[in-house]
Design a protein around this motif. Structure first.
Motif, PDB file in Angstrom:
ATOM      1  N   GLU A   1     -38.797  34.687  50.935  1.00 54.48           N
ATOM      2  CA  GLU A   1     -39.815  34.196  50.021  1.00 54.48           C
ATOM      3  C   GLU A   1     -39.297  32.907  49.401  1.00 54.48           C
ATOM      4  O   GLU A   1     -38.361  32.922  48.636  1.00 54.48           O
ATOM      5  N   GLY A   2     -39.897  31.800  49.741  1.00 55.04           N
ATOM      6  CA  GLY A   2     -39.439  30.533  49.189  1.00 55.04           C
ATOM      7  C   GLY A   2     -38.103  30.173  49.787  1.00 55.04           C
ATOM      8  O   GLY A   2     -37.938  30.189  50.991  1.00 55.04           O
ATOM      9  N   SER A   3     -37.142  29.836  48.920  1.00 49.29           N
ATOM     10  CA  SER A   3     -35.859  29.374  49.441  1.00 49.29           C
ATOM     11  C   SER A   3     -34.803  30.469  49.402  1.00 49.29           C
ATOM     12  O   SER A   3     -34.330  30.936  50.425  1.00 49.29           O
ATOM     13  N   GLY A   4     -34.447  30.936  48.193  1.00 50.69           N
ATOM     14  CA  GLY A   4     -33.462  32.010  48.088  1.00 50.69           C
ATOM     15  C   GLY A   4     -34.183  33.331  48.085  1.00 50.69           C
ATOM     16  O   GLY A   4     -35.370  33.388  47.831  1.00 50.69           O
ATOM     17  N   SER A   5     -33.485  34.399  48.347  1.00 54.47           N
ATOM     18  CA  SER A   5     -34.168  35.677  48.436  1.00 54.47           C
ATOM     19  C   SER A   5     -34.300  36.364  47.084  1.00 54.47           C
ATOM     20  O   SER A   5     -35.379  36.777  46.712  1.00 54.47           O
ATOM     21  N   SER A   6     -33.218  36.436  46.328  1.00 60.40           N
ATOM     22  CA  SER A   6     -33.253  37.261  45.121  1.00 60.40           C
ATOM     23  C   SER A   6     -34.221  36.695  44.087  1.00 60.40           C
ATOM     24  O   SER A   6     -34.465  35.495  44.023  1.00 60.40           O
ATOM     25  N   ALA A   7     -34.746  37.591  43.283  1.00 61.26           N
ATOM     26  CA  ALA A   7     -35.722  37.217  42.268  1.00 61.26           C
ATOM     27  C   ALA A   7     -35.203  36.086  41.398  1.00 61.26           C
ATOM     28  O   ALA A   7     -35.948  35.171  41.045  1.00 61.26           O
ATOM     29  N   GLY A   8     -33.921  36.163  41.065  1.00 60.65           N
ATOM     30  CA  GLY A   8     -33.346  35.123  40.224  1.00 60.65           C
ATOM     31  C   GLY A   8     -33.451  33.749  40.855  1.00 60.65           C
ATOM     32  O   GLY A   8     -33.768  32.774  40.174  1.00 60.65           O
ATOM     33  N   GLN A   9     -33.219  33.664  42.146  1.00 59.77           N
ATOM     34  CA  GLN A   9     -33.290  32.370  42.818  1.00 59.77           C
ATOM     35  C   GLN A   9     -34.706  31.827  42.827  1.00 59.77           C
ATOM     36  O   GLN A   9     -34.932  30.646  42.573  1.00 59.77           O
ATOM     37  N   GLU A  10     -35.642  32.699  43.123  1.00 60.93           N
ATOM     38  CA  GLU A  10     -37.038  32.275  43.069  1.00 60.93           C
ATOM     39  C   GLU A  10     -37.387  31.755  41.694  1.00 60.93           C
ATOM     40  O   GLU A  10     -38.004  30.694  41.556  1.00 60.93           O
ATOM     41  N   LEU A  11     -36.978  32.508  40.702  1.00 68.67           N
ATOM     42  CA  LEU A  11     -37.276  32.117  39.334  1.00 68.67           C
ATOM     43  C   LEU A  11     -36.741  30.724  39.064  1.00 68.67           C
ATOM     44  O   LEU A  11     -37.429  29.879  38.516  1.00 68.67           O
ATOM     45  N   LEU A  12     -35.507  30.483  39.449  1.00 69.70           N
ATOM     46  CA  LEU A  12     -34.892  29.182  39.228  1.00 69.70           C
ATOM     47  C   LEU A  12     -35.757  28.080  39.806  1.00 69.70           C
ATOM     48  O   LEU A  12     -36.103  27.111  39.131  1.00 69.70           O
ATOM     49  N   THR A  13     -36.146  28.241  41.050  1.00 65.99           N
ATOM     50  CA  THR A  13     -36.976  27.241  41.714  1.00 65.99           C
ATOM     51  C   THR A  13     -38.297  27.060  40.978  1.00 65.99           C
ATOM     52  O   THR A  13     -38.725  25.938  40.703  1.00 65.99           O
ATOM     53  N   GLN A  14     -38.925  28.177  40.663  1.00 61.83           N
ATOM     54  CA  GLN A  14     -40.216  28.125  40.008  1.00 61.83           C
ATOM     55  C   GLN A  14     -40.128  27.442  38.651  1.00 61.83           C
ATOM     56  O   GLN A  14     -40.945  26.593  38.306  1.00 61.83           O
ATOM     57  N   LEU A  15     -39.092  27.807  37.924  1.00 60.22           N
ATOM     58  CA  LEU A  15     -38.936  27.283  36.571  1.00 60.22           C
ATOM     59  C   LEU A  15     -38.695  25.784  36.626  1.00 60.22           C
ATOM     60  O   LEU A  15     -39.296  25.013  35.860  1.00 60.22           O
TER      61      LEU A  15
END
Lengths: 246, 246
Positions: free
Chosen positions: A21-35
């Motif tokens: 999902e997106g770039s990194g897998s873990s929720a934290g990574q997604e959050l970083l990108t999104q934020l």
DNA sequence: CAGGCGCTGACTTTCGAAAAAACATGCACT
DNA sequence: AGTGCATGTTTTTTCGAAAGTCAGCGCCTG
């Protein structure tokens, strides 16, 4: 004063399985990108306070996870933290924009030169592909183009990333990327006045691609520099208008 | 198999009140500084895994706090994170050292030039003071100098920071600082062979201070550049020796 | 009325338990 | 022997409760 009618944007956790999902897998990574994206796109005003109560609702993630992402963004310069009173969106200023542009131009030119030196067929293919993807949106009628603006932003970034992808200097790429996001943050301000420039940008992109594929380092970097400087100046003009208004 | 006789290193939280402890006040900020220092000083080997079980014991802080600091260090390039399998110390390589040095020299020279342009009396005083503090350790007999090595490192950093403190380009300072820490990480490798160079460094520092205070930008930046490049080359030589041994 | 004191509510910071994921080990079956 | 599956162990990731901090307000006092 805003009511508490904050509709929760994404409550369901990544339910079953999406391969990536997106770039990194873990929720934290997604959050970083999104934020980062949300800050770059000025979804939060500069200097706005980032309260955990709001953020947890908005992103459907726990405090700890939020904190981790925020901390990361602090060292990328998008967020500030003064101890004991929480996180804020980093401020913007004319001086900052000017300096960021200067660094960005410098990095991007050097990275492009290095990429031209080392690039192989795959690199060229990547450029052509991402240019094409970008152009598809460019040629859309104005209304739809506005609707899919965030997609345009993403493809524009991917295009510029593709150009320098073959650069072997890892830190140069890193620094370039940092400055890219920073200037993107300012670039948003000129969203409105991009009307007349829209098609010119497309032409510039094409010219850059051609010079790059022809391995004409001088021409390519010169075009790229002008491309960047022009948008920066547009933003700067808007900035002055804006500060006069206040 | 290690028994549970792990003496807790710092269990008492900042008990009553110390006005400020270190640089930032909150435990997280201290941890960040300490952790960066520990990585720079190669207390952890490059590419070593950073397990939370160990780290919580070592620093006496909770997992969440650790995670936050690590995340920050990821974006400074000291630590890597591949999702799902934790944090590691970032790897080192000859190519990295060379590139970092190049960027560092560039930033430091520009920052110094800008500082010379804008510096006031306070700035000059800061330079003289930090130079003096550094020199006190420099003139110590060799044995004690070794003992207080970490203090030397700190004062050396403060000295170089003082030189560029008056630079008004905020991003330049930021980037310079990033690269400073990165090269410090490599500099550690030449700790052993600094014997004969010890006194030369002192002389170089003095010369840089004099040229700076005389506002001789050209001379100051030239001296500074040589100063940096020399240490980098020493490190590089050590590096080659090392990789031949393996 | 100015200044100090302590209460209150909002927000931040820290922690470690619990869920999830990755890894190791052994066993069964081809 | 090699492959795949099952099981147990280690490590990571996520979460929100509890403790701590700060700013503002009212109250009391000199």
């Amino acid at each position: 004063m805003e009511m508490t009618l904050n509709l929760e944007v994404r409550k369901q956790r990544r339910v079953s399985a999406r391969p990536d999902e997106g770039s990194g897998s873990s929720a934290g990574q997604e959050l970083l990108t999104q934020l980062r994206l949300d800050i770059v796109n000025n979804l939060f005003a500069p200097e706005a306070k980032l309260k955990f109560a709001d953020l947890t609702k908005r992103y459907g993630l726990g405090i700890g996870t939020l904190r981790e992402a925020l901390s990361h963004l602090v060292s990328e310069g998008f967020v500030t933290l003064d101890s004991g009173r929480g996180f804020r969106v980093a401020p913007v200023s004319e001086a900052d924009l000017i300096e960021i542009t200067e660094h960005y131009v410098d990095f991007e030119k050097r990275a492009l030169a290095d990429a031209i030196r080392h690039g192989d067929d795959e690199w060229e293919a990547g450029i052509v592909a991402s240019y094409h993807r970008l152009n598809i949106i460019h040629e859309l009628p104005w209304e739809e183009r506005m609707l899919r603006h965030s997609e345009w932003v993403e493809r524009h970034r991917e295009f510029h990333e593709a150009l320098v992808a073959a650069c072997e200097a890892r830190w140069l790429l890193r620094l370039r990327s940092l400055m890219y996001y920073q200037s993107e943050r300012y670039r948003f301000l000129s969203k409105m006045s991009r009307n007349k420039n829209g098609s010119r940008k497309a032409i510039e992109h094409r010219a850059i691609v051609e010079a790059t594929l022809a391995r004409d380092t001088d021409k390519a970097t010169r075009l790229l520099e002008r491309h960047i400087r022009e948008t920066a100046e547009t933003v700067l003009a808007n900035f002055e208008k804006r500060s006069k208004a206040s």
